[in-house]
Write an enzyme that holds these catalytic residues in place. Sequence first.
Site, PDB file in Angstrom:
ATOM      1  N   LYS A  11       0.810  -1.216   0.000  1.00 38.50           N
ATOM      2  CA  LYS A  11       0.000   0.000   0.000  1.00 38.50           C
ATOM      3  C   LYS A  11       0.850   1.277   0.000  1.00 38.50           C
ATOM      4  O   LYS A  11       2.061   1.222   0.228  1.00 38.50           O
ATOM      5  CB  LYS A  11      -0.932  -0.022   1.214  1.00 38.50           C
ATOM      6  N   TYR A  51     -12.270  -2.313  -4.890  1.00 35.88           N
ATOM      7  CA  TYR A  51     -12.865  -2.446  -3.557  1.00 35.88           C
ATOM      8  C   TYR A  51     -14.394  -2.370  -3.587  1.00 35.88           C
ATOM      9  O   TYR A  51     -15.032  -2.136  -2.552  1.00 35.88           O
ATOM     10  CB  TYR A  51     -12.294  -1.377  -2.617  1.00 35.88           C
ATOM     11  N   ASN A 114      -2.062   0.004   6.749  1.00 33.90           N
ATOM     12  CA  ASN A 114      -1.481  -1.192   7.362  1.00 33.90           C
ATOM     13  C   ASN A 114      -0.521  -1.915   6.427  1.00 33.90           C
ATOM     14  O   ASN A 114      -0.260  -3.094   6.586  1.00 33.90           O
ATOM     15  CB  ASN A 114      -2.581  -2.121   7.883  1.00 33.90           C
ATOM     16  N   HIS A 117      -2.129  -5.523   1.483  1.00 34.18           N
ATOM     17  CA  HIS A 117      -3.423  -6.165   1.218  1.00 34.18           C
ATOM     18  C   HIS A 117      -3.114  -7.565   0.732  1.00 34.18           C
ATOM     19  O   HIS A 117      -2.143  -7.779   0.007  1.00 34.18           O
ATOM     20  CB  HIS A 117      -4.187  -5.415   0.126  1.00 34.18           C
ATOM     21  N   GLU A 128      -8.908 -11.110  -8.093  1.00 34.78           N
ATOM     22  CA  GLU A 128      -8.044  -9.956  -7.831  1.00 34.78           C
ATOM     23  C   GLU A 128      -6.813  -9.962  -8.731  1.00 34.78           C
ATOM     24  O   GLU A 128      -6.390  -8.912  -9.226  1.00 34.78           O
ATOM     25  CB  GLU A 128      -7.641  -9.929  -6.357  1.00 34.78           C
TER      26      GLU A 128
END
Length: 140
Positions: A11, A51, A114, A117, A128
């Site tokens: 990320k 998403y 965080n 993913h 994905e």
Amino acid sequence: MTVERTLSILKPDATRRNLTGQINARFEAAGLRLVAQKRLWLSRAQAEAFYAVHAQRPFYNDLCSFMTSGPVVVQVLEGGNAVARNREIMGATNPANAADGTIRKDFAESIEANSVHGSDSAENAAAEIAFFFSGIEIVG
């Protein structure tokens, strides 16, 4: 042990802090191979589409804004039980609940930022991966 592929995204908080190599070293040390990888900056439309499953959740808008705030590294990891193994290496979504030595415990800045993913099932991994990669881009 079933050999699988899973999607991994490093990320914007991780790429901003130059953690790509350190994070990928953890995947490789745990027996996962990087079989496809690219760095890109998601558009708002791409983030919203990726998403979309969370579109009705209260965090959706913030998540899409965060994921478009800087470059990401999208990659395909391959190995035995890759989906579960990747999730184990990443740690709990909330870094406060993540086990010591996991990516999120060691590198996350917050629940949202965080650092990583990962796909949550083999079925979602396939979808994905197809979102970001064509078959010719994956080299096992």
